[in-house]
Scaffold this motif. Structure first.
Motif, mmCIF file in Angstrom:
data_model
loop_
_atom_site.group_PDB
_atom_site.id
_atom_site.type_symbol
_atom_site.label_atom_id
_atom_site.label_comp_id
_atom_site.label_asym_id
_atom_site.label_seq_id
_atom_site.Cartn_x
_atom_site.Cartn_y
_atom_site.Cartn_z
ATOM 1 N N ALA A 1 0.851 -1.190 0.000
ATOM 2 C CA ALA A 1 0.000 0.000 0.000
ATOM 3 C C ALA A 1 0.887 1.241 0.000
ATOM 4 C CB ALA A 1 -0.917 0.002 1.220
ATOM 5 N N ILE A 2 0.632 2.136 -0.925
ATOM 6 C CA ILE A 2 1.421 3.358 -1.032
ATOM 7 C C ILE A 2 0.779 4.436 -0.161
ATOM 8 C CG2 ILE A 2 0.157 4.335 -3.006
ATOM 9 C CD1 ILE A 2 2.920 5.129 -4.175
ATOM 10 N N PRO A 3 1.546 5.291 0.501
ATOM 11 C CA PRO A 3 0.957 6.371 1.308
ATOM 12 C C PRO A 3 -0.066 7.169 0.513
ATOM 13 C CG PRO A 3 3.294 6.225 1.768
ATOM 14 C CD PRO A 3 3.020 5.262 0.639
ATOM 15 N N LEU B 1 7.265 3.122 -4.421
ATOM 16 C CA LEU B 1 7.012 2.914 -2.996
ATOM 17 C C LEU B 1 8.133 3.490 -2.139
ATOM 18 C CD1 LEU B 1 5.714 -0.753 -3.283
ATOM 19 C CD2 LEU B 1 4.342 1.214 -2.592
ATOM 20 N N TRP B 2 9.371 3.290 -2.586
ATOM 21 C CA TRP B 2 10.523 3.802 -1.822
ATOM 22 C C TRP B 2 10.442 5.319 -1.681
ATOM 23 C CZ3 TRP B 2 14.461 7.276 -2.755
ATOM 24 C CH2 TRP B 2 15.552 7.235 -1.890
ATOM 25 N N LEU B 3 10.161 6.012 -2.758
ATOM 26 C CA LEU B 3 10.103 7.474 -2.725
ATOM 27 C C LEU B 3 8.910 7.958 -1.907
ATOM 28 C CD1 LEU B 3 11.225 10.171 -3.687
ATOM 29 C CD2 LEU B 3 9.870 9.920 -5.784
ATOM 30 N N ALA B 4 7.750 7.324 -2.085
ATOM 31 C CA ALA B 4 6.550 7.757 -1.357
ATOM 32 C C ALA B 4 6.739 7.628 0.143
ATOM 33 C CB ALA B 4 5.347 6.939 -1.812
ATOM 34 N N ARG B 5 7.394 6.567 0.583
ATOM 35 C CA ARG B 5 7.576 6.363 2.023
ATOM 36 C C ARG B 5 8.582 7.331 2.626
ATOM 37 N NH1 ARG B 5 7.436 0.062 0.584
ATOM 38 N NH2 ARG B 5 5.164 -0.207 0.691
ATOM 39 N N ARG B 6 9.428 7.903 1.795
ATOM 40 C CA ARG B 6 10.375 8.896 2.304
ATOM 41 C C ARG B 6 9.796 10.312 2.269
ATOM 42 N NH1 ARG B 6 12.204 4.456 1.610
ATOM 43 N NH2 ARG B 6 14.100 3.669 2.589
ATOM 44 N N ILE B 7 8.888 10.563 1.363
ATOM 45 C CA ILE B 7 8.224 11.863 1.331
ATOM 46 C C ILE B 7 7.121 11.938 2.397
ATOM 47 C CG2 ILE B 7 6.790 13.380 -0.086
ATOM 48 C CD1 ILE B 7 8.309 12.446 -2.503
ATOM 49 N N HIS B 8 6.541 10.799 2.718
ATOM 50 C CA HIS B 8 5.408 10.759 3.643
ATOM 51 C C HIS B 8 5.652 11.545 4.940
ATOM 52 C CE1 HIS B 8 2.569 8.661 6.497
ATOM 53 N NE2 HIS B 8 1.760 9.049 5.547
ATOM 54 N N PRO B 9 6.804 11.426 5.618
ATOM 55 C CA PRO B 9 7.019 12.214 6.845
ATOM 56 C C PRO B 9 7.003 13.719 6.602
ATOM 57 C CG PRO B 9 8.574 10.393 6.728
ATOM 58 C CD PRO B 9 7.904 10.472 5.396
ATOM 59 N N LEU B 10 7.396 14.154 5.395
ATOM 60 C CA LEU B 10 7.361 15.584 5.081
ATOM 61 C C LEU B 10 5.928 16.114 5.093
ATOM 62 C CD1 LEU B 10 9.870 15.713 2.079
ATOM 63 C CD2 LEU B 10 10.283 16.538 4.397
ATOM 64 N N ILE B 11 4.981 15.252 4.727
ATOM 65 C CA ILE B 11 3.587 15.649 4.697
ATOM 66 C C ILE B 11 2.953 15.529 6.080
ATOM 67 C CG2 ILE B 11 1.379 15.246 3.514
ATOM 68 C CD1 ILE B 11 3.529 15.942 1.593
ATOM 69 N N PHE B 12 3.489 14.668 6.898
ATOM 70 C CA PHE B 12 2.827 14.259 8.142
ATOM 71 C C PHE B 12 3.309 15.018 9.378
ATOM 72 C CE2 PHE B 12 1.686 11.096 11.437
ATOM 73 C CZ PHE B 12 0.363 10.887 11.101
ATOM 74 N N GLN B 13 4.599 15.349 9.445
ATOM 75 C CA GLN B 13 5.162 15.922 10.672
ATOM 76 C C GLN B 13 5.355 17.430 10.541
ATOM 77 O OE1 GLN B 13 8.659 13.740 11.862
ATOM 78 N NE2 GLN B 13 7.735 11.770 11.357
ATOM 79 N N PRO B 14 4.960 18.198 11.565
ATOM 80 C CA PRO B 14 4.982 19.670 11.465
ATOM 81 C C PRO B 14 6.335 20.255 11.099
ATOM 82 C CG PRO B 14 3.762 18.962 13.404
ATOM 83 C CD PRO B 14 4.397 17.733 12.841
ATOM 84 N N GLY B 15 7.419 19.794 11.768
ATOM 85 C CA GLY B 15 8.731 20.349 11.466
ATOM 86 C C GLY B 15 9.149 20.109 10.036
ATOM 87 N N LEU B 16 8.878 18.919 9.538
ATOM 88 C CA LEU B 16 9.242 18.587 8.167
ATOM 89 C C LEU B 16 8.311 19.273 7.163
ATOM 90 C CD1 LEU B 16 10.100 14.806 8.583
ATOM 91 C CD2 LEU B 16 11.655 16.756 8.530
ATOM 92 N N GLN B 17 7.068 19.521 7.563
ATOM 93 C CA GLN B 17 6.162 20.277 6.699
ATOM 94 C C GLN B 17 6.724 21.663 6.409
ATOM 95 O OE1 GLN B 17 2.498 20.308 8.877
ATOM 96 N NE2 GLN B 17 1.948 18.202 8.333
#
Length: 339
Positions: free
Chosen positions: A249-251, A301-317
């Protein structure tokens, strides 16, 4: 011909069943639930090609899908980017699509068994294809979804980022708007079922979106939640054929999950036809399909899972927003790599 048994009647299983029946392969499909039904899902197809739909023989079910050509990105209550998509995303609800596919499968001669569960002991039986969706793995995330019947949108697709959560807003058929979000589970939020989605949006700082949802007419039957969310890819077992989210499953920020499910089913059709006709062994069929799926989806999948924290966590956003403001965010390139 050797029958094919499909376990799981989501869009991957149903579309595969239809494609096999188009080629006169005997198919029995087991689905634990029934149709129609609502599911937690972004309900738009990004990156879905005409060739995939044609190979599966399901193009007719998308003729009334909405074409979303623009996406708007928000951080809490502030819009940070508007972007024309490299290719339109298709807006169509799971509720409608699965109902259409199920009817098509039955009309094409498929044997659809609803309310039917297949034991995991059947994992390695020849001719069994597993399309049962995400694996049951309790995580710290919660997914929530609802349909609004009178909610205006600011763009074809809206992506809202907040404090450990993000949500998508997209129009689907019949004037409805789908609101679907992924959030860090907050046990302190103890409200009624119909208040969960706006409460989580509010807790994440998406105050404007929460207010829009609260002021809209929500279809109570469309309110759904899920806590078993797993975005890790399973290592294929020798002898077991897995498609759709059962494979990986992709983010959800990519909007590519449903497209991937259809793409995977289209890739497996020819191998399963050859097996059914006695032109290939089951072990060779499974090995070939698993290899093709791994090669096709590994980078995505590899790229999506590494971008996912950028979308999810305030500091990385905030890093993502700075990159966007400095025009250092290669949106079109990322879109191509993720779809």
């Amino acid at each position: 011909m050797t029958p094919i048994t499909i376990i799981g009647g989501g869009i991957a299983g149903l579309s595969l069943g239809i494609a096999l029946r188009r080629r006169e392969i005997p198919v029995c499909l087991h689905e634990a639930g029934s149709y129609p039904r609502h599911k937690v899902c972004g309900e738009f197809f990004a990156g879905l090609t005409d060739s995939t739909l044609s190979r599966l023989g399901i193009s007719k079910h998308f003729t009334d899908a909405l074409l979303h050509r623009e996406t708007a990105w928000f951080w809490q209550d502030h819009i940070v980017r508007r972007q024309t998509l490299p290719c339109p995303a298709l807006g169509l609800s799971r509720y409608t699509l699965e109902q259409r596919l199920a009817q098509d499968f039955v009309e094409s001669g498929g044997d659809l068994q609803t309310g039917s569960r297949v034991s995991n002991n059947s994992d390695m039986l020849e001719g069994n294809v597993w399309t049962t969706g995400r694996q049951n793995k309790k995580t710290s995330w919660i997914g929530l979804k609802a349909h609004a019947t009178d909610m205006a949108t600011t763009s074809g697709l809206e992506i809202h980022m907040g404090d450990h959560g993000y949500a998508g807003v997209s129009a689907v058929e019949n004037g409805r708007v789908n609101i679907c979000g992924l959030f860090r589970n907050r046990p302190e939020i103890t409200v009624k079922k119909w208040e969960l989605l706006p409460a989580y949006l509010e807790a994440c700082g998406m105050h404007s979106l929460s207010r829009r949802v609260t002021e809209s007419e929500i279809d109570p039957k469309s309110i759904k939640g899920v806590i078993s969310i797993d975005y890790t890819q399973r290592h294929p077992s020798p002898g077991k054929l897995m498609l759709g989210d059962h494979f990986a499953a992709i983010p959800p920020f990519t909007g590519n999950g449903m497209s991937m499910a259809l793409e995977a089913s289209a890739m497996a059709v020819d191998n399963l036809v050859a097996y059914s006709k006695g032109e290939d062994t089951w072990s060779s069929t499974v090995s070939s399909v698993n290899t093709r799926l791994t090669n096709r989806f590994r980078r995505r999948l590899w790229l999506a899972r590494r971008i996912h924290p950028l979308i999810f966590q305030p500091g990385l956003q905030r890093i993502l927003i700075v990159l966007n403001n400095c025009r250092l965010l290669p949106f079109n390139l990322l879109f191509r790599l993720l779809h």
